[in-house]
Design an enzyme around this catalytic site. Sequence first.
Site, PDB file in Angstrom:
ATOM      1  N   ASP A  64     -58.527   4.087 -27.228  1.00 51.46           N
ATOM      2  CA  ASP A  64     -59.200   4.396 -25.973  1.00 51.46           C
ATOM      3  C   ASP A  64     -60.629   4.882 -26.256  1.00 51.46           C
ATOM      4  O   ASP A  64     -60.862   5.615 -27.225  1.00 51.46           O
ATOM      5  CB  ASP A  64     -58.403   5.495 -25.253  1.00 51.46           C
ATOM      6  CG  ASP A  64     -59.045   5.929 -23.955  1.00 51.46           C
ATOM      7  OD1 ASP A  64     -59.099   5.103 -23.033  1.00 51.46           O
ATOM      8  OD2 ASP A  64     -59.510   7.093 -23.868  1.00 51.46           O
ATOM      9  N   HIS A  82     -67.209   5.194 -27.520  1.00 48.64           N
ATOM     10  CA  HIS A  82     -67.736   6.558 -27.563  1.00 48.64           C
ATOM     11  C   HIS A  82     -67.498   7.226 -28.906  1.00 48.64           C
ATOM     12  O   HIS A  82     -67.689   8.430 -29.050  1.00 48.64           O
ATOM     13  CB  HIS A  82     -67.153   7.363 -26.398  1.00 48.64           C
ATOM     14  CG  HIS A  82     -67.489   6.747 -25.077  1.00 48.64           C
ATOM     15  ND1 HIS A  82     -68.695   6.943 -24.461  1.00 48.64           N
ATOM     16  CD2 HIS A  82     -66.815   5.862 -24.299  1.00 48.64           C
ATOM     17  CE1 HIS A  82     -68.747   6.229 -23.343  1.00 48.64           C
ATOM     18  NE2 HIS A  82     -67.608   5.561 -23.227  1.00 48.64           N
ATOM     19  N   GLU A  90     -61.120  -0.209 -27.354  1.00 46.83           N
ATOM     20  CA  GLU A  90     -61.683  -0.331 -26.007  1.00 46.83           C
ATOM     21  C   GLU A  90     -63.197  -0.145 -26.073  1.00 46.83           C
ATOM     22  O   GLU A  90     -63.690   0.986 -26.116  1.00 46.83           O
ATOM     23  CB  GLU A  90     -61.084   0.709 -25.046  1.00 46.83           C
ATOM     24  CG  GLU A  90     -61.547   0.475 -23.607  1.00 46.83           C
ATOM     25  CD  GLU A  90     -61.657   1.727 -22.754  1.00 46.83           C
ATOM     26  OE1 GLU A  90     -61.899   1.589 -21.553  1.00 46.83           O
ATOM     27  OE2 GLU A  90     -61.525   2.853 -23.279  1.00 46.83           O
ATOM     28  N   ARG A 101     -53.128 -10.050 -23.112  1.00 46.69           N
ATOM     29  CA  ARG A 101     -52.367  -8.915 -22.581  1.00 46.69           C
ATOM     30  C   ARG A 101     -52.165  -9.115 -21.084  1.00 46.69           C
ATOM     31  O   ARG A 101     -53.125  -9.321 -20.344  1.00 46.69           O
ATOM     32  CB  ARG A 101     -53.123  -7.607 -22.822  1.00 46.69           C
ATOM     33  CG  ARG A 101     -52.377  -6.381 -22.283  1.00 46.69           C
ATOM     34  CD  ARG A 101     -53.129  -5.094 -22.569  1.00 46.69           C
ATOM     35  NE  ARG A 101     -54.415  -5.075 -21.897  1.00 46.69           N
ATOM     36  CZ  ARG A 101     -55.412  -4.244 -22.200  1.00 46.69           C
ATOM     37  NH1 ARG A 101     -55.275  -3.362 -23.169  1.00 46.69           N
ATOM     38  NH2 ARG A 101     -56.547  -4.291 -21.540  1.00 46.69           N
TER      39      ARG A 101
END
Length: 511
Positions: free
Chosen positions: A212, A216, A248, A352
């Site tokens: 996730d 960042h 991600e 997915r």
Amino acid sequence: MRFLLLLSALGLCWAQYSPHTKDGRTSMVHLFEWRWVDIAKECERYLGPKGFGGVQVSPPNENIVIHNPSRPWWERYQPISYKICTRSGNEDEFRDMVKRCNNVGVRIYVDAVINHMCGAGGGAGTSSTCGSYYNAHNRDFPAVPYSGWDFNDGKCHTGDGEIHNYNDAYQVRDCRLVSLLDLALEKDYVRTKVADYLNHLIDIGVAGFRLDAAKHMWPGDIKAVLDKLHDLNETWFPAGSKPFIFQEVIDLGGEAISSSEYFGNGRVTEFKYGAKLGTVIRKWNGEKMAYLKNWGEGWGFMPSDRALVFVDNHDNQRGHGAGGASILTFWDARLYKMAVGFMLAHPYGFTRVMSSFRWDRNFQNGKDVNDWMGPPNNNGVIKEVTINPDTTCGNGWVCEHRWRQIRNMVDFRNVVDGQPFVNWWDNGSNQVAFGRGNRGFIVFNNDDWALSTTLQTGLPAGTYCDVISGDKIDGNCTGIKIQVSGDGRAHFSISNSAEDPFIAIHAESKL
Ligand SMILES: *[C@@H]1O[C@H](CO)[C@@H](O)[C@H](O)[C@H]1NC(C)=O
Ligand SMILES: *[C@@H]1O[C@H](CO)[C@@H](O)[C@H](O)[C@H]1NC(C)=O
Ligand SMILES: *[C@@H]1O[C@H](CO)[C@@H](O)[C@H](O)[C@H]1NC(C)=O
């Protein structure tokens, strides 16, 4: 030459780019917010028998409990500790699920939230899914333990500590994403705590991770964590297997950070895929299905063997994250089935499928004010996924993966696995068709008039069941039949007002 090819095939197989699915299984499904007990049952009663390769599960580690709004789905993206203890279940239930799914050939991929802990405004106390104490004011998470030293705040230079400018890679990675306390992943201590958590899951038997908010985190920090990971559990995986990694990274172009920076670590989510496919299927901006002839890298997407693709995900199906209004979801079921059908028939990327819950969508001034709503629940306790007599799901669970058209296209993808993209046809508009070697063929009519034409399918002669309008059952078709003649050609008629204006046939739907 042959030896080299074999080595490179092995390399791919053992590496972090491979999902480690069993025998020709080619897709995963995201069972968003499901309980572990329901996933275990779903593996045994449905996913295993229907050829699904794996399940992406919601974050299994302890998260903050939010009461205002009441138990939003996004509370699970605010970790408090790495105890396996959430609304989806406890560690015993998680272990039982992993074992039972692996035993029927279905892999488990964990959504790993390792960029941050809870929000800066999370207060202090024990409002967490396992009752662990935390203090967001001084960044104290004793159940890990992390203290104020383990966060990035000293490195961020935006004044308020938040990300403001996505054209500044330092901000995106060193500052807080929507106030979430940003872990200092350059510290070996933090890397070790994260790796310990992931290794705990690997030892239990998971096959890999969705990372996730990978955008960042610095790619090198992610690599340092991955270098500490165990090989997969040899009860189910060959010795030396590395966990499957998909990161991600929302990269629609035009920002400081690009997906390619992350290829060294594993696969990356290709967010352009659903945004563009939604635009084409909706026929926005003058797009046409005919333009899909060079879908994939030809559209500026990342290399196929690095891509994790999806029509919608848990964020952008409710207006969060990337893609905007073009994203197709179960709310637009007819167009959605075509988009998912196209994705599963096309060779690009690892696919997915999304499986959602319904919520009280309520648009005010163009924004869904209920985009926060969590899964079906009784006073916060997640409801069981019940199964109706017609095999659909009850209790508010949408179960797109059980829709005949989607379930049968998951099977189609398995049947045509490894076959080349061939026999493209289009009418210059929104009627298109293509095949996969001599194993499968699909035809779409997204125009506002009927399709009636004879096409080269590449398939051997015979009678085939269309797996969109029905199934092959007891040697007969419950839907449309297609006759392929000795030269591989077949006639297709698709009304533009058909319930599902597309037809798919494959080697195993032949009578
Ligand atoms: C792998 O899984 C098996 C079965 O659950 C378990 O007994 C074993 O301890 C696991 N291996 C490791 C290295 O944890
Ligand atoms: C599209 O298909 C229809 C029928 O198959 C045909 O009449 C039409 O000319 C085609 N081309 C365009 C550009 O619409
Ligand atoms: C197959 O199904 C059709 C109706 O869908 C029926 O007319 C036909 O008799 C069936 N054939 C066999 C062999 O059962």
